[in-house]
Design an enzyme around this catalytic site. Structure first.
Site, PDB file in Angstrom:
ATOM      1  N   ASP A  75      67.123 101.228  41.275  1.00 34.53           N
ATOM      2  CA  ASP A  75      68.235 102.139  41.586  1.00 34.53           C
ATOM      3  C   ASP A  75      67.834 103.585  41.269  1.00 34.53           C
ATOM      4  OD1 ASP A  75      68.316 101.928  38.841  1.00 34.53           O
ATOM      5  OD2 ASP A  75      70.429 101.400  38.699  1.00 34.53           O
ATOM      6  N   SER A  76      66.606 103.764  40.755  1.00 35.39           N
ATOM      7  CA  SER A  76      66.044 105.115  40.636  1.00 35.39           C
ATOM      8  C   SER A  76      65.863 105.740  42.020  1.00 35.39           C
ATOM      9  CB  SER A  76      64.703 105.079  39.900  1.00 35.39           C
ATOM     10  OG  SER A  76      63.842 104.140  40.504  1.00 35.39           O
ATOM     11  N   ASP A  86      67.113  95.986  42.145  1.00 36.14           N
ATOM     12  CA  ASP A  86      68.103  96.327  41.125  1.00 36.14           C
ATOM     13  C   ASP A  86      69.515  96.051  41.612  1.00 36.14           C
ATOM     14  OD1 ASP A  86      67.130  97.183  38.697  1.00 36.14           O
ATOM     15  OD2 ASP A  86      66.843  99.259  39.346  1.00 36.14           O
ATOM     16  N   LYS A  88      67.286  92.511  39.190  1.00 33.68           N
ATOM     17  CA  LYS A  88      67.229  93.043  37.824  1.00 33.68           C
ATOM     18  C   LYS A  88      68.596  93.628  37.486  1.00 33.68           C
ATOM     19  CE  LYS A  88      64.882  96.976  36.714  1.00 33.68           C
ATOM     20  NZ  LYS A  88      66.002  97.826  36.257  1.00 33.68           N
ATOM     21  N   GLU A 136      70.877  95.579  34.050  1.00 37.66           N
ATOM     22  CA  GLU A 136      70.737  96.272  32.771  1.00 37.66           C
ATOM     23  C   GLU A 136      71.740  95.752  31.750  1.00 37.66           C
ATOM     24  OE1 GLU A 136      71.062 100.490  33.304  1.00 37.66           O
ATOM     25  OE2 GLU A 136      69.464 100.556  34.804  1.00 37.66           O
ATOM     26  N   GLU A 141      62.851  99.675  28.211  1.00 40.37           N
ATOM     27  CA  GLU A 141      62.730 101.100  28.575  1.00 40.37           C
ATOM     28  C   GLU A 141      63.116 101.986  27.398  1.00 40.37           C
ATOM     29  OE1 GLU A 141      64.695 102.371  32.172  1.00 40.37           O
ATOM     30  OE2 GLU A 141      64.183 104.474  31.803  1.00 40.37           O
TER      31      GLU A 141
HETATM   32  O1  KIV Z   1      65.284 101.879  38.768  1.00 38.18           O
HETATM   33  C1  KIV Z   1      64.182 101.903  38.187  1.00 38.18           C
HETATM   34  O2  KIV Z   1      63.247 102.587  38.616  1.00 38.18           O
HETATM   35  C2  KIV Z   1      64.027 101.130  36.975  1.00 38.18           C
HETATM   36  C3  KIV Z   1      62.741 101.271  36.222  1.00 38.18           C
HETATM   37  C4  KIV Z   1      62.743 102.548  35.517  1.00 38.18           C
HETATM   38  C5  KIV Z   1      62.494 100.128  35.325  1.00 38.18           C
HETATM   39  O3  KIV Z   1      64.917 100.431  36.589  1.00 38.18           O
END
Ligand code: KIV
Length: 291
Positions: A48-49, A87, A116, A118, A185
């Site tokens: 989600d970055s 994500d 993934k 969080e 992280e």
């Molecule tokens: O969204 C992302 O890029 C991440 C990484 C920083 C692990 O979750």
């Protein structure tokens, strides 16, 4: 091209058991996925970055499940030779198990092999629901960017003994709930080493020191494609932003000077056409236009 990793193969890759460290890189589109695959990375994270790296947001909170499906499908169309993890964005796994499974299923149908999410111990019910639905889950604890407001900013986590213990407990809870790997992280290297020693699934660090079972970085950070913010843990392996600006400036200069396009970069008429016929046709067309 490497050997394509599966979820069980990743789960078994502990450095202490002689496994090679896992390499994960974010990917947001088909060309990026192909480049990372050619470089031999093990896993692609449709992170989600994408919010900051590609979509111009200040944090990850604006990204929706629709955005993530769109980018996951683009990565999958690149046919990467790497495990694709996508994500779950903020609020897509917080409301109910039903919503969580439906949102994760959209990512899987778009091409993800795992999702993934969080958060620590409190995420256990959703992780169990996902694994019961046969959707592999990667955990993510420590500095969790979706909690930016709750954390009071992007701050390193686990710096006190109590906070470190909480992270270690979360890692154990995630492992027991069925996570096949855990991203750590923004935690002190010593804490990451303890957590890595405490769980049997691999830890993948970002800003978590060298003792994890793998490392992940953001594609645009590794390549130097964004220059605004460079956290301490990023190592840049190229300065593509500078090269890109130089190339684009030369293109602009060539257009303005008439050096681009050349005759070699232009198309001719079909071979059987007489130049005189073109002149006549063009003349007729111009005549029509003038009326
Ligand atoms: O969204 C992302 O890029 C991440 C990484 C920083 C692990 O979750």
């Amino acid at each position: 091209m490497g050997t394509r990793l599966t979820v069980p193969a990743v789960r078994a890759r502990k450095v202490r058991a002689g496994g090679e460290p896992l390499v994960m890189l974010t990917a947001y589109d088909a060309p990026g996925a192909r480049l990372a695959t050619e470089a031999g990375v093990d896993m692609l994270l449709v992170g989600d970055s994408v919010a900051m790296a590609v979509l111009g947001y200040r944090d990850t909170l604006s990204v929706t499940i629709d955005d993530m499906v769109h980018h996951t499908a683009a990565v999958a169309r690149g046919e990467p030779d790497a495990l694709v993890v996508a994500d779950l964005p903020w609020l897509s796994y917080h409301v109910s198990a039903r919503d969580t499974i439906c949102n994760a299923a959209r990512l899987v149908r778009a091409g993800a092999e795992a999702v993934k999410l969080e958060g620590g111990t409190r995420r256990v019910p959703m992780i169990e629901a996902l694994t019961a639905a046969e959707i592999p889950v990667m955990g993510h604890i420590g500095l969790t960017p979706q909690s930016v407001h709750a954390m009071g900013g992007f701050r390193v986590q686990g710096r006190t003994p109590e906070a470190a213990v909480e992270i270690a407990e979360s890692a154990k809870a995630l492992e027991h709930a069925g996570c096949f790997a855990i991203v750590l992280e923004g935690v002190p290297a010593d804490v990451a080493a303890i957590v890595t020693g405490a769980v049997d699934v691999p830890t993948i660090g970002i800003g978590a020191g060298p003792d994890c079972d793998g490392q992940v970085l953001v594609f645009h950070d590794v390549l130097g494609l964004q220059s605004d913010l460079q956290p301490k843990f990023v190592r840049r392996y190229a300065d593509l932003a500078a090269e890109a600006v130089d190339a684009l400036a030369r293109f602009a200069a060539d257009v303005r000077s008439g050096a681009f396009p050349s005759a070699q970069e232009s198309y001719g008429m079909a071979a059987e056409q007489e130049p005189r016929a073109l002149g006549a046709t063009a003349g007729a067309a111009l005549g029509l236009c003038a009326r």
